[in-house]
Structures are given as structure tokens and as C-alpha cells.
Design an enzyme around this catalytic site. Sequence first.
Site, mmCIF file in Angstrom:
data_model
loop_
_atom_site.group_PDB
_atom_site.id
_atom_site.type_symbol
_atom_site.label_atom_id
_atom_site.label_comp_id
_atom_site.label_asym_id
_atom_site.label_seq_id
_atom_site.Cartn_x
_atom_site.Cartn_y
_atom_site.Cartn_z
ATOM 1 C CG ASP A 146 -0.221 -0.076 2.563
ATOM 2 O OD1 ASP A 146 1.005 -0.482 2.525
ATOM 3 O OD2 ASP A 146 -0.602 0.783 3.243
ATOM 4 C CD GLU B 298 4.249 0.195 6.945
ATOM 5 O OE1 GLU B 298 5.295 0.494 7.812
ATOM 6 O OE2 GLU B 298 4.157 1.112 6.317
ATOM 7 C CD GLU B 299 2.908 4.010 4.030
ATOM 8 O OE1 GLU B 299 2.837 4.825 5.186
ATOM 9 O OE2 GLU B 299 3.925 4.077 3.456
ATOM 10 C CG HIS C 106 4.168 8.950 3.498
ATOM 11 N ND1 HIS C 106 4.032 9.016 5.115
ATOM 12 C CD2 HIS C 106 4.638 7.876 3.242
ATOM 13 C CE1 HIS C 106 4.166 7.665 5.397
ATOM 14 N NE2 HIS C 106 4.702 7.073 4.400
HETATM 15 ZN ZN LIG Z 1 6.861 2.044 4.178
#
Ligand SMILES: [Zn+2]
Length: 420
Positions: free
Chosen positions: A88, A183-184, A389
Site C-alpha cells: 500500500d 502498512e501505512e 508520502h
Molecule cells: Zn513504508
Amino acid sequence: MNNMFQNYNFTVAERFIRYARIDTQSNPQSRSFPSTEKQKQLGQFLVEELKSMNVPDALMDSFGYVYATIPSNSPRPVPVICFCAHMDTSPDCSGAHVEPIIHKSYDGGELILPDDPERPISPSEHPYLKQKIGDDIITASGTTLLGADDKAGIAVIMDMVNFFQLNPAVRHGKIRILFTPDEEIGRGVDKLDLRTLGADFGYTLDAGELGTYEDETFSADAVTIHFFGLSAHPGYAKDKLVNAIKVGASFLDSLPKDELSPESTEGRYGFVHPVRLEGTAEKLTVEFIIRDFMTSKLKGYEDFLKGKMDEALNRFPGSKAEFIVTEQYRNMKEVLDHYPQVSEFAIEAIEKAGLRLRRSSARGGTDGSKLSFMGLPCPNIFTGEMAFHGRHEYVSVQDMQKSVETIVYLAEIWELRTDD
Ligand SMILES: [Zn+2]
């Protein structure tokens, strides 16, 4: 010497570009698992690629986890090693229609992004770029993130698979491959079955700069404080009403301004950090996250907050409060210290790839911190992913290639160090 890769055509960059184009943004508001169905598109794609590379057991389960095996080619009882990366991308920045661009042989200047030429990636804001002159740098086009976090990790692992298929003489034990969703948003291992995985030790491929090895994360608690006032009709409230909003505001105002906060700390220092505030005159709730590398310090921070809370209650007779501590995750080093070879071999592999070791500590948690405490000691290795990000995310092709070399060597070292 290190000529194992001299005649190898790395596939990591082409793979990375294919994966980056698939939108896999996770969603913290979703209650489903995986949080977004689209993550499974990448999962299915990876399963097909693995099968085409002669990894017949590759599969994706209903939660979106991808598992695959490279069988051992060693007569020795080598521990089973897992290489893990997450599929993800961050909910903080769009991951739809990512258009990766290769800037060949980077010249040290600004990297212009065609869809937002006014805001280039500049080496003054991203000083690591100054070390990447001559490299091929991949960026997005200016309106989305790139997703090198963590598709660089996925591409590195896939290229390792390709390498081992083409170089069967290089000895290694059984290798398990794991790609995780979500995971995020902190749920990456929630539905993971460690028995299905069947590995002894793991490595996540999700750290940044070339040569980086992370065997430490924060230890983390959450604290929730409910302040209770005494409500009364405001027209007739004299000497009766106690306003929980004012109690909470007084408490928050009493917190230190230039220490113990994320905005005032770096390196080895921890913090207490209010992240949410909600309420009425009757009841006000404040949520904190508490972080430090030393788990023992968390209690001290919590006692400090409680002291400040009690002082605020004293300033507002009649008010009350409730103080709730919830454990979130722990520094993986507490586990890894019991298995020194996990770090020793990783460091040896990084050095064997000709790199200077950059040992660092993650001021956050990783899937590996949870996995380590679930029973799979799991530190974190570099991939080259940088500025994650956001729209200025980038990754060097040569860094990813060095990451492939590192994990190939790592698998080889585990085999070499195992006694017959
Ligand atoms: Zn990562």
C-alpha cells in the site's frame, strides 16, 4: 571478488515502474481488510509475475497477503529467512495515475516534474540528492506520490527472486517472500498468520538511504484523558458549573513548549504529543501518543502527564478525570538483542555490497516492530526510497540495485554461516 553481479542485468527499475503505476492507496477510515480492494490488484499482479518466474507456490490470500517460496538449494539446515515489503501507499497523498519518470544520469540540479514544473525537487531541500549525481533518479510527475515507499522494496525482492532463478549455483536456504497490505495505516500484520509464513527470521525492505540498517524503532503507548466537568444551565450556573473544556485547556497550556514534543525533539529523544481533542463543557477527551526508544521511559512520561492533569484538576474544584494508557508497540531492539546474528549478517551483507553502513533508528514503528514481538525478529534494510508520502518522493535506480545485491548476499551469508 564481488563480481557475482557483473553480468547480471538488474530488473528492479522496470519492475518498480510497473508496480508504481498501480494505485494501492490504503484508507484508515475503512473497516474492511485490506482497507481498499485495489491493493489486491497489485497482489494478483505480483503472484502472476512470481509464477512466470517459476515460483509455483505464489499465492494471495483473502486478506491480500502475498506469500511465495524460493526453496533451499543447500544441504545445510539453514534457518528460513523472510523478505517482506508492503504494497500500500500512504493516504496522505494521491496514488492514482502515478506516472513514474526516469531522470537519467542526474546532474546535481533541480529535478523538474512535468505536471508541476513550478515546484521542482531541489537538492537544497533534499540534500541526499547531492550524493546521487550520475545516478538514474525516478520521480512521479508532480501531482501524485511515487510510491517508492514501499514498491521499491517489492521490486528489490522480486529482482532477488529473478537473480536466484538465473544463478542457481549461488547457495541459500529456504526463502519466504511476504507482501503485506495496509502498512501505512498500522494494520499491516493484523491478519498475518505466522505459521503460514513459516519463517525463522525476517527483514523488511523499507528504509531509505543507501547502506541503511535499522534495528530500532520507538516504543509507543497511547494515553487518553477524559476530563469531566459539572454541568448546569448557564443562566443559573453561578458556583455550580465546572467547565471541562476549561479544565482541559488549562491542562494543555501547562505542557512544556520547548521540550518533550515532536516539534522540539530529534535523534534519541522521545516525546508526548496530543493528537486529538473532542468534547463539551461536560466532558472533554484529549488523546496523546507517547514515544521513546527506551520502553522504561514511557512510564515517566505518563506520570508527568498525570501530574499535570492533577494540577489542572486542583485549579478547578469539582472537576474529575480518567487517565487511560494503551500499549501500541515496542522497540524491536528488545527482541533483536536476543538474536545477534540477524544484525551481524545484515551488516556483513551491506559491507559485502561495497557500502558504508548507516545504522539508524526509526522514529516511528514498522511492520517489523510488531512482527518482532509476534515471534519473527525483523529489522529494516534500505531500498533508496526517499521523501516518502509526498509529491517529491524519489528513488535512485542504483540504490535499488545495491539493495538487491545486499539481500542476495544476506541469503548467501545465512547459508555460509550455518554448520552442516
Ligand atoms: Zn513504508
